[in-house]
Structures are given as structure tokens and as C-alpha cells.
Scaffold this motif. Structure first.
Motif, PDB file in Angstrom:
ATOM      1  N   ASP A 166       0.830  -1.215   0.000  1.00 52.48           N
ATOM      2  CA  ASP A 166       0.000   0.000   0.000  1.00 52.48           C
ATOM      3  C   ASP A 166       0.867   1.269   0.000  1.00 52.48           C
ATOM      4  OD1 ASP A 166      -2.722   1.274   0.431  1.00 52.48           O
ATOM      5  OD2 ASP A 166      -1.627   2.053   2.151  1.00 52.48           O
ATOM      6  N   HIS A 205      -6.593   4.580  -3.845  1.00 48.91           N
ATOM      7  CA  HIS A 205      -7.708   3.633  -3.863  1.00 48.91           C
ATOM      8  C   HIS A 205      -8.894   4.316  -3.210  1.00 48.91           C
ATOM      9  CE1 HIS A 205      -6.681   2.927   0.399  1.00 48.91           C
ATOM     10  NE2 HIS A 205      -5.426   2.932  -0.020  1.00 48.91           N
ATOM     11  N   HIS A 239      -7.944  -3.726  -0.641  1.00 46.17           N
ATOM     12  CA  HIS A 239      -8.264  -2.875  -1.795  1.00 46.17           C
ATOM     13  C   HIS A 239      -7.194  -3.029  -2.857  1.00 46.17           C
ATOM     14  CE1 HIS A 239      -5.100  -0.239  -0.404  1.00 46.17           C
ATOM     15  NE2 HIS A 239      -5.653  -0.220   0.788  1.00 46.17           N
ATOM     16  N   HIS A 278       0.980   4.080  -3.044  1.00 46.46           N
ATOM     17  CA  HIS A 278       0.652   5.510  -2.941  1.00 46.46           C
ATOM     18  C   HIS A 278       1.827   6.378  -3.404  1.00 46.46           C
ATOM     19  CE1 HIS A 278      -3.226   5.330  -0.992  1.00 46.46           C
ATOM     20  NE2 HIS A 278      -2.777   4.523  -0.055  1.00 46.46           N
TER      21      HIS A 278
HETATM   22 ZN   LIG Z   1      -3.734   3.146   1.200  1.00 43.97          ZN
END
Ligand SMILES: [Zn+2]
Length: 310
Positions: A70, A218, A119, A74
Motif C-alpha cells: 500500500d 484507492h 483494496h 501511494h
Molecule cells: Zn492506502
């Protein structure tokens, strides 16, 4: 990424969870502990496995969260395949270490292990920014949240504020709370704000300026393939070598409750589809059947077109 261990036999077992955030502050739910030191995965696993031994009363459920991929998603955006390949290799190594440690402890094959994410991620760009200041003056609203999904409270005539936002940008959809689509499961909670704005895939809503804070994000419409998570599972509770065409993230909770043998609290998930990945369960894999039907229809269409065009 999330990893969870479960033991179906430990009805009254303990549980703990741990989050890895950079250099690390772990949180143990059963015996609260906060340690601001770097904890190696190896050390974590030895702690986890030592309290997982059934003869010691063990843990019934253990969860581990890694912030990768994650964080890098990003920072670099999923289109940066060089950076993402590096971090995915790290995550893959972590899972490999987990499996080898479970094998060494004699637990692999005896406990259920679920590896999943919550996600997906899509690429953002400074060329895909939607500025609220281009829609209306900031005196018209109180901003509550700003992201691909933006929440705000009108401070002037709500209908007028909505109307300005509604026609503001071709890549942003504005909803009054009561009109949020049912499939998003987002309109019936008191914490949801009166106006919700949803950006198209890869677009970001900001108030003003041209600063792009993240190259990946996301939170977009959950029907987009780029938002879909993955799930892999192994253990006595699961069918071996089985691949399903799809399962909803909200189904993970009833799946975990089923494996743990605990009654689920009210939730939006269902075991109907998740049952297909469980051993010894009968089910119709709706996602797989739907995929086959669509495939056959596409084939028939292609054959018919070929026939018609000679
Ligand atoms: Zn995130």
C-alpha cells in the motif's frame, strides 16, 4: 496486506493482532503493548508461533498487517513497475518466511492461513485533478473528507450547492446522501455526510492548487477491476488447488467466523460464494458460472458475426 491464522478447534482461544507501520509500533489486542522499536518479521513470527502452540492453550486467531504494498503504491503509483516489483518481491519473501516458519513449527497444514488485501490501487496524475474551487466558493461548504470520495456539508442552500457540484466536472459524480447507489452500501449511516463526490478512476478531488500528494490511490468505485483485492488461503479448512472467479471482500468476515466456529455479528457479507473455497462444502460458484456464460456468449457472438460476414 493482511495475514490471519485461525484454528477451528480453539473455541475459547486468545487472539492477537499486530500492525507493521514502517519501523514499527505493534499493538497486541489481548495484552496491549506498544513498542516503538524496529521489530523484525522473524522476531514477530517467533512470538506468534510460540503463543500459537496448541499445547500451551495457543491463540485461536492471529492477524498481522503489513503496510506494503500500500505505502509504495501511494508513493510511486502502480504504473511504476520497477518500484512495485521490488516491494512485491519483499512481500513475497515475507510470505515465504511465514510459510517456512510455520513448517518448522510443525503448524503448516494444520492451521488455516489467509493472505488478503483490502483494496487495489490505481495510477493518479497531476493532469487528472478536480478542484473544488472551480465549482463553488469554499464559504458554501464544510469539508469533512477529501479523497477519491469526498464528503462535505453544505453551509448555504443545499440544493444550490449540490447543483453547482453536480455539473462541475465531467469526471466527478455528485450524490445527495439519499441518492447514493444502493450497491455502494453507503447511504444509511448517520456518519455519511449530506453530499458525497466520487471521482472517476485515476482522478483526484482537491480544493485548489496543482499539488499531487499521491501517485497512486484507492477508494474508487468497487466495480473497477483496479480496486479489486486478492485472497489466497491454505489449510485444512480450504479446498486445495481451487480457483474461484471472484469473492466479495465483505464475505471474508463470515468466512473467518465460519473457520473459527464463532457466530457472526450482523454484517453485509455472505458465505454463499465463500463456501466454494471451503473443503467439504457444496456450492455453486456463481462468479465462475457467470464468467463461463459470458465467455460462451462472446464466442457465439464472434462465430455468428464471422458467419454473417462470410
Ligand atoms: Zn492506502
Amino acid at each position: 496486506m493482511h495475514i490471519a491464522f485461525t484454528d477451528k478447534n480453539g473455541q475459547n482461544g486468545n487472539s492477537f493482532s499486530l500492525c507493521f507501520f514502517l519501523c514499527v509500533t505493534p499493538f497486541f489486542t489481548s495484552f496491549f503493548l506498544s513498542v516503538s522499536v524496529c521489530l523484525s518479521l522473524c522476531l514477530y513470527l517467533s512470538v506468534c508461533l510460540s503463543v500459537s502452540q496448541p499445547q500451551d492453550g495457543g491463540v485461536m486467531f492471529a492477524a498481522l498487517y503489513w503496510e506494503e504494498p500500500d505505502r509504495s503504491g501511494h508513493k510511486f503509483g502502480p504504473d511504476n513497475t520497477t518500484a512495485m516489483a521490488k516491494v512485491l518481491k519483499e512481500v513475497d519473501d515475507h510470505v515465504g518466511l511465514l510459510v517456512s516458519e510455520l513448517q518448522r513449527a510443525g503448524l503448516w497444514g494444520h492451521i488455516n492461513v489467509v493472505v488478503t488485501s483490502d483494496h487495489g490501487m490505481t495510477q493518479c496524475s497531476a493532469q487528472r485533478l478536480i478542484r473544488l474551487d472551480d465549482c463553488l466558493h469554499p464559504h458554501n461548504y464544510t469539508l469533512v473528507d477529501l479523497a477519491p470520495v469526498t464528503a462535505l456539508i453544505p453551509t448555504q442552500d443545499p440544493e444550490k450547492v449540490f447543483s453547482l457540484l453536480d455539473k462541475c466536472h465531467p469526471h466527478m459524480t455528485a450524490y445527495q446522501k439519499k441518492a447514493i447507489p444502493e450497491r455502494l452500501h453507503y447511504r444509511n449511516n448517520r456518519r455519511v455526510q449530506p453530499i458525497i463526490l466520487i471521482a472517476d478512476e485515476g482522478w483526484l478531488i482537491i480544493q485548489r492548487g496543482d499539488k499531487l500528494l499521491t501517485l497512486g490511490n484507492h477508494g474508487y468505485d468497487n466495480t473497477l477491476p483496479s480496486m479489486h483485492a486478492f485472497l489466497a488461503a491454505s489449510g485444512p479448512g480450504f479446498r486445495q488447488g481451487y480457483r474461484t472467479a471472484g469473492m466479495k471482500s465483505v464475505d471474508v468476515y463470515p468466512l473467518m467466523c465460519h473457520l473459527l466456529g464463532v457466530p457472526p455479528a450482523p454484517n453485509n457479507g455472505s458465505l454463499a460464494q465463500a463456501r466454494c473455497i471451503l473443503s467439504g462444502e457444496d456450492c455453486v460458484d456463481v462468479a465462475l458460472v457467470a464468467g463461463v456464460v459470458v465467455g460462451v456468449l462472446l464466442l457465439l457472438t464472434a462465430v455468428t458475426c464471422e458467419y454473417l460476414h462470410g
